[in-house]
Design an enzyme around this catalytic site. Structure first.
Site, PDB file in Angstrom:
ATOM      1  N   ARG A   1       0.814  -1.218   0.000  1.00 11.25           N
ATOM      2  CA  ARG A   1       0.000   0.000   0.000  1.00 11.25           C
ATOM      3  C   ARG A   1       0.848   1.270   0.000  1.00 11.25           C
ATOM      4  O   ARG A   1       0.402   2.329  -0.450  1.00 11.25           O
ATOM      5  CB  ARG A   1      -0.999  -0.024   1.158  1.00 11.25           C
ATOM      6  CG  ARG A   1      -2.110  -1.050   0.939  1.00 11.25           C
ATOM      7  CD  ARG A   1      -3.094  -1.073   2.096  1.00 11.25           C
ATOM      8  NE  ARG A   1      -2.537  -1.600   3.313  1.00 11.25           N
ATOM      9  CZ  ARG A   1      -2.550  -2.891   3.677  1.00 11.25           C
ATOM     10  NH1 ARG A   1      -3.123  -3.774   2.904  1.00 11.25           N
ATOM     11  NH2 ARG A   1      -2.008  -3.279   4.793  1.00 11.25           N
TER      12      ARG A   1
ATOM     13  N   GLU B   1       4.907 -11.269  15.276  1.00 11.44           N
ATOM     14  CA  GLU B   1       4.399 -11.889  16.505  1.00 11.44           C
ATOM     15  C   GLU B   1       4.987 -13.305  16.652  1.00 11.44           C
ATOM     16  O   GLU B   1       5.464 -13.697  17.711  1.00 11.44           O
ATOM     17  CB  GLU B   1       2.879 -11.944  16.407  1.00 11.44           C
ATOM     18  CG  GLU B   1       2.195 -12.067  17.731  1.00 11.44           C
ATOM     19  CD  GLU B   1       0.685 -12.037  17.548  1.00 11.44           C
ATOM     20  OE1 GLU B   1       0.209 -11.655  16.460  1.00 11.44           O
ATOM     21  OE2 GLU B   1       0.000 -12.420  18.512  1.00 11.44           O
TER      22      GLU B   1
HETATM   23  P1  AMP Z   1       3.986  -2.992  11.771  1.00  7.94           P
HETATM   24  O1  AMP Z   1       5.257  -3.570  11.205  1.00  7.94           O
HETATM   25  O2  AMP Z   1       3.498  -3.736  12.974  1.00  7.94           O
HETATM   26  O3  AMP Z   1       4.117  -1.498  12.017  1.00  7.94           O
HETATM   27  O4  AMP Z   1       2.857  -3.212  10.682  1.00  7.94           O
HETATM   28  C1  AMP Z   1       2.753  -2.350   9.626  1.00  7.94           C
HETATM   29  C2  AMP Z   1       2.305  -3.027   8.358  1.00  7.94           C
HETATM   30  O5  AMP Z   1       1.236  -3.933   8.572  1.00  7.94           O
HETATM   31  C3  AMP Z   1       1.800  -1.980   7.397  1.00  7.94           C
HETATM   32  O6  AMP Z   1       2.329  -2.254   6.111  1.00  7.94           O
HETATM   33  C4  AMP Z   1       0.301  -2.084   7.441  1.00  7.94           C
HETATM   34  O7  AMP Z   1      -0.212  -2.004   6.142  1.00  7.94           O
HETATM   35  C5  AMP Z   1       0.002  -3.431   8.072  1.00  7.94           C
HETATM   36  N1  AMP Z   1      -0.927  -3.349   9.243  1.00  7.94           N
HETATM   37  C6  AMP Z   1      -0.624  -3.655  10.533  1.00  7.94           C
HETATM   38  N2  AMP Z   1      -1.675  -3.495  11.340  1.00  7.94           N
HETATM   39  C7  AMP Z   1      -2.680  -3.052  10.570  1.00  7.94           C
HETATM   40  C8  AMP Z   1      -4.044  -2.666  10.821  1.00  7.94           C
HETATM   41  N3  AMP Z   1      -4.596  -2.715  12.041  1.00  7.94           N
HETATM   42  N4  AMP Z   1      -4.785  -2.239   9.771  1.00  7.94           N
HETATM   43  C9  AMP Z   1      -4.252  -2.179   8.526  1.00  7.94           C
HETATM   44  N5  AMP Z   1      -2.998  -2.527   8.229  1.00  7.94           N
HETATM   45  C10 AMP Z   1      -2.202  -2.957   9.221  1.00  7.94           C
END
Ligand code: AMP
Length: 181
Positions: free
Chosen positions: A68, A105
């Site tokens: 995205r 996770e």
């Molecule tokens: P993180 O590495 O935990 O910051 O996760 C970020 C990535 O996961 C991004 O590319 C987001 O598109 C996706 N992502 C994680 N949590 C969500 C959520 N609650 N809603 C939409 N996309 C998420």
């Protein structure tokens, strides 16, 4: 670089982000940006805001995170008249890559960048993705940009899930998010 959204613009964006409970697994509230992409008013409001923020910074590139981050990043790069660099999930880029692992996770994931993505050392880059949750993905992407010799001057997210404290992984670095939850 300090252009803020006004209340009307903020509401247009808030109204175009849909919560999808229990996706992709129970307990996760997925922030769905497809209504934002489908609304010319919301999409344009967002892209105008980001363009105004980064115009005048004399950037060399926008780097976007798979997948995205590609949508917002490539439009922003075009509007600013700079190049776009994709940071992809492992195994997708065809030329010589540099990789960075990050923890999920359960287990690990990996992102990659082309070794010559920025062409010259010291290129000024803004990194963009749709959302920062724990910050693991974006931190790995940030490290890749710096590893191949560029300077990431800001990490930009359309949405920040503040309760997950992803920002803490970026101490001393510039992080900007358009909408905070
Ligand atoms: P993180 O590495 O935990 O910051 O996760 C970020 C990535 O996961 C991004 O590319 C987001 O598109 C996706 N992502 C994680 N949590 C969500 C959520 N609650 N809603 C939409 N996309 C998420």
């Amino acid at each position: 670089m300090n252009k803020e959204l006004n209340t009307q613009e903020k509401n247009i964006l808030l109204d175009s982000i849909r919560d999808v409970p229990d996706f992709p697994k129970p307990g996760i509230i997925f922030k769905d940006i497809t209504p934002l992409l489908g609304s010319p008013e919301a999409f344009n409001t967002l892209m105008d805001h980001l363009t105004n923020r980064y115009l005048g910074l004399e950037l060399d590139f926008i780097a976007g995170i798979d997948a995205r981050g590609f949508i917002f990043g490539s439009i922003l790069a075009d509007r600013l008249g700079v190049g776009f660099v994709p940071i992809r999930k492992k195994g997708k880029l065809p030329y010589t890559t540099v990789a960075e692992k990050y923890s999920l996770e359960y287990g690990f994931d990996e992102v990659e960048i082309h070794i010559d993505a920025f062409g010259k050392d010291g290129a000024k880059v803004v990194l963009i993705d749709d959302l920062i949750a724990t910050g693991g993905t974006a931190k790995a992407a940030y490290e890749l940009i710096e590893k191949v010799g560029a300077k990431c001057v800001e990490c930009c997210f359309v949405i920040e899930l503040e309760f997950l404290n992803g920002r803490e992984k970026f101490k001393g670095k510039e992080v900007y998010s358009v909408i905070k939850f």
